[in-house]
Design an enzyme around this catalytic site. Sequence first.
Site, PDB file in Angstrom:
ATOM      1  CG  HIS A 211      47.933  68.279  26.568  1.00 37.32           C
ATOM      2  ND1 HIS A 211      47.846  66.899  26.491  1.00 37.32           N
ATOM      3  CD2 HIS A 211      47.151  68.634  27.598  1.00 37.32           C
ATOM      4  CE1 HIS A 211      47.021  66.466  27.423  1.00 37.32           C
ATOM      5  NE2 HIS A 211      46.584  67.499  28.110  1.00 37.32           N
ATOM      6  CG  ASP A 212      49.163  67.769  30.687  1.00 37.28           C
ATOM      7  OD1 ASP A 212      48.481  66.763  30.984  1.00 37.28           O
ATOM      8  OD2 ASP A 212      48.674  68.882  30.401  1.00 37.28           O
TER       9      ASP A 212
ATOM     10  CD  GLU B  35      46.405  62.440  32.227  1.00 38.86           C
ATOM     11  OE1 GLU B  35      47.302  63.292  32.165  1.00 38.86           O
ATOM     12  OE2 GLU B  35      45.219  62.711  32.550  1.00 38.86           O
TER      13      GLU B  35
ATOM     14  CG  ASP C 271      39.905  82.220  16.058  1.00 33.93           C
ATOM     15  OD1 ASP C 271      38.944  81.702  16.672  1.00 33.93           O
ATOM     16  OD2 ASP C 271      40.920  81.567  15.709  1.00 33.93           O
TER      17      ASP C 271
ATOM     18  CG  ASP D 101      41.332  64.248  26.150  1.00 35.25           C
ATOM     19  OD1 ASP D 101      42.469  64.643  25.834  1.00 35.25           O
ATOM     20  OD2 ASP D 101      41.052  63.750  27.255  1.00 35.25           O
TER      21      ASP D 101
ATOM     22  CG  ASP E 169      39.968  76.575  13.356  1.00 34.17           C
ATOM     23  OD1 ASP E 169      39.939  77.818  13.276  1.00 34.17           O
ATOM     24  OD2 ASP E 169      40.488  75.834  12.477  1.00 34.17           O
TER      25      ASP E 169
ATOM     26  CG  ASP F 208      43.290  80.473  13.279  1.00 36.34           C
ATOM     27  OD1 ASP F 208      43.633  81.678  13.368  1.00 36.34           O
ATOM     28  OD2 ASP F 208      42.110  80.079  13.161  1.00 36.34           O
TER      29      ASP F 208
HETATM   30  O1  TEU Z   1      46.436  65.979  33.301  1.00 37.92           O
HETATM   31  C1  TEU Z   1      46.537  65.397  34.542  1.00 37.92           C
HETATM   32  C2  TEU Z   1      47.867  65.562  35.077  1.00 37.92           C
HETATM   33  O2  TEU Z   1      48.400  64.690  35.619  1.00 37.92           O
HETATM   34  C3  TEU Z   1      48.527  66.816  34.807  1.00 37.92           C
HETATM   35  O3  TEU Z   1      47.785  67.847  35.173  1.00 37.92           O
HETATM   36  C4  TEU Z   1      49.747  66.885  35.576  1.00 37.92           C
HETATM   37  O4  TEU Z   1      49.493  66.886  36.870  1.00 37.92           O
HETATM   38  C5  TEU Z   1      50.475  68.072  35.269  1.00 37.92           C
HETATM   39  O5  TEU Z   1      50.104  68.693  34.198  1.00 37.92           O
HETATM   40  C6  TEU Z   1      51.837  67.642  35.063  1.00 37.92           C
HETATM   41  O6  TEU Z   1      52.523  68.619  35.499  1.00 37.92           O
HETATM   42  C7  TEU Z   1      45.179  65.920  32.696  1.00 37.92           C
HETATM   43  C8  TEU Z   1      45.256  66.676  31.388  1.00 37.92           C
HETATM   44  O7  TEU Z   1      46.188  66.055  30.570  1.00 37.92           O
HETATM   45  C9  TEU Z   1      45.646  68.093  31.728  1.00 37.92           C
HETATM   46  O8  TEU Z   1      45.883  68.860  30.583  1.00 37.92           O
HETATM   47  C10 TEU Z   1      44.537  68.710  32.543  1.00 37.92           C
HETATM   48  O9  TEU Z   1      44.933  69.976  32.950  1.00 37.92           O
HETATM   49  C11 TEU Z   1      44.231  67.857  33.767  1.00 37.92           C
HETATM   50  O10 TEU Z   1      44.161  66.469  33.495  1.00 37.92           O
HETATM   51  C12 TEU Z   1      42.870  68.209  34.311  1.00 37.92           C
HETATM   52  O11 TEU Z   1      41.893  67.847  33.383  1.00 37.92           O
END
Ligand code: TEU
Length: 624
Positions: free
Chosen positions: A385-386, A313, A73, A146, A77, A69
Site C-alpha cells: 500500500h506504500d 517492516e 459509504d 497489522d 470494510d 465496500d
Molecule cells: O511505512 C513505513 C515506510 O517506510 C513508508 O512510509 C515509506 O517511508 C514510504 O511510504 C515510502 O515512500 C509504514 C506503513 O506501511 C505506512 O503506510 C505508514 O504510513 C507508515 O509506516 C507509518 O505508520
Amino acid sequence: MRVFAVFVACEASRPVTTEVASGAWVLPLADGRPCRRWQSAAVITSPMPRSTWFRSAVVYQIYPRSFADGDGDGIGDLRGIIDHLDHLAELGVDVIWLSPIYRSPHDDNGYDISDYEDIDPLFGTLADFDELLSKVHARGMKLVMDLVVNHTSDEHPWFVESRSSRENPRRDWYWWRPARQGTTAGEPGAEPTNWGSFFSGPAWELDPVTGEYYLHLFSRKQPDLNWEQPDVRAAVYEMMRWWLARGVDGFRMDVINMISKDTSLPDGIVREGALYGDGRRHYFCGPRIHEFVHEMHLEVFAGCERELITVGEMPGVTVDDARLFTDPQRAELDMVFQFEHVVIDHGVSKWDVQPFDLRKLKASLGRWQAELADIGWNSLYWNNHDQPRVVSRFGDDGVHRVDSAKLLATVLHLHRGTPYVYQGEEIGMTNAPFATVADQHDIEAINHYHEAVGVGADPEVVMRGIRRSGRDNARTPMQWDAGTHAGFTTGVPWLAVNPNHVEINAAAARADPDSVFHHYRRLIELRHREPVVADGDFTMLLADHPTVYAFTRRLEDVELLVLANFSSGAVDVQLSDDLDGGAIAAWSASEIVLRSGVRSSSGHPFTLGPWEARVHRRVVGATA
Ligand code: TEU
C-alpha cells in the site's frame, strides 16, 4: 514449551539450570535439600523451535479501505472482505494480511491508532471481525493483523494523558523534550533535534500546553512511543496476546526497526539542499532493537503453540541485520520486509524517479538470496500500500501489460522466500492517472507537494514525481468488474477508481483462463506442489544481462530454470557459460511447467519473445 530455571544460590556458586515442568513451583536444591538462601533466579523459556510452514505459504495483503465496500459509504470494510473471500480462496493464498482496521482518526489511513482493541466503525465491529476470522479459518487460510506500535495516534488515551502535564505518569511513554538549548520554543530550529519527518516538516511538534516538543517520525498526529519505558512494552505485549487469544495468526509489524532510538538524540546529517537533518542512523535498528524484538518474542509468541507468522517492516534494514532478525535460533522474527529493491529507481528522493535498471534489481535481490541462503528467511514483494504498481514501474502497463504482469509474478514467486501478493496485483492493476494534487488523498504526497512547491519547485514537476511514486497509486479501489465504480461500492468511492477498470477487473480475469489472475493461481499451486520452490537453493545466472532475468532453483535432484525477458523485443539467451557446459542440451529436454508471454518464432530453444517468461523443470541425472 520447555521451561528452564536458572538459580544462583550464592555468589560463589555456578548458576544452576534445571528444566522444570512449565508453571510448576520449584525451589532450588543445594546438596539435594531445598535451599532457601538463593540470591537470584531467572526462568527462561527456550521457545520451541518454530515450524517453518510459512516457507511454502503465499500471503495476500488487503488494504481494507480500498478492497470492497459492504455498506455503500464509499469506503471498504470488513463486510466487503467477507463477501469476497471466494476470490482469495480461488487464488489459493494461505494467509491474509489486513492493513490496520483499528479505531483511528485516519490521518494516515489507519496507521494512526487511537484504540488497539477495537475496530473502527468505518470498517465494522468486533463481531464483524470475529465473523471474518472464522470464515477465513473455515477456508483453511490464516489472518495476520497489522501491528503499529512505533507510534500511536495523538488521540490515543495514552498520548492524551501523556500530553496533559509534565508530571503525568504516562509522560515518558512518549519522547518529550524541551526546546534546543539557547533557543526559544516555537522558533524555527528550536526543535530538540534537526530530524525531518517522513511526511515532510520537522519530526518534532511543540505542544503549547506543556511547552515541550514531542517526537513524531511520521505525521504530527502519530507521536512515537518510548520503548525505553518497560510499561510501554508490557502494554503492547498484552495487547498482542489479546489478539492472539482472539485467534489471529500473526502480525505484520509496522516500522518495527524504528522502536529503539539513540537516547542521546543526536542531530542528523543535513544533506545538500535538504531542509532537515537525516536522523535515520539514530533510529534505524537502534541500540536495543534486538533486545526488544527478542523480548516481544518471548513475551508474546514463545508460549503459543499455534503456527503463527511474524514479519517486520524495516526500512533501511541490511542483510546482516536481517540474518540476525530472522535466525530461528535467536527467536526474533520469521522474516522482514527490506526496501532495497523498491528504492533502486530512487534518485535523491523517492520523487526523483530514475530509469529502471534490471541489473541493479538482480544485484540486490541476488544478494538477499545469497546472504539469507544458510540462515534466516526472505519475504518477497513488489507491491504493497506504500509502493506504486509494479507493472507500471518495472513492467510495461501498455500493450504488454498482461505479459509483463505475469513475468514479474513468475520472477518474484520463484525466488526463495515467502511471496506477498498485494490486492489488485493478481489482476495486473496499474498506476492511476492523477492529474493534480487535488486528486491525492495520501498525507505523504500532499505534504511533499506543498513543501516542495513552497520552496519554489515547479508544481508540474512535483506532480510528475507523485504520479510515478505516490502511494495512492496502490490505493485506488479494487477493480471487481467493469461496472460503475468497478463494483467496489454502490456509493461514491473515497478515492477515484482507475478508469481502466473497464478492461482490468477481477470478473474478466477470473473468466479468462489465460489471465494474470490464473497465472498467479498456477504459480501458487506450483509452490504448494513443488518443494523445490520453497526450499531449493537459488543460483543467479546472467547477472550482467541488461534485459534477461535468469536463475535456477535446486533441491536434491529436482532443478528449475527460470528465464524472463524484461523487454518488448525477442532475445536469445546464451546459458552455457553459466552452467556446467551443455546447458542447452541439458535443458532443452526439460519440461516447461509454466510459461507466459509471446513465444518467439525463432525456434531456437532459448529465444525468449517480448516479456516472455518460462519455468523449466528437470530431474538431474534423469536421461531424456
Ligand atoms: O511505512 C513505513 C515506510 O517506510 C513508508 O512510509 C515509506 O517511508 C514510504 O511510504 C515510502 O515512500 C509504514 C506503513 O506501511 C505506512 O503506510 C505508514 O504510513 C507508515 O509506516 C507509518 O505508520
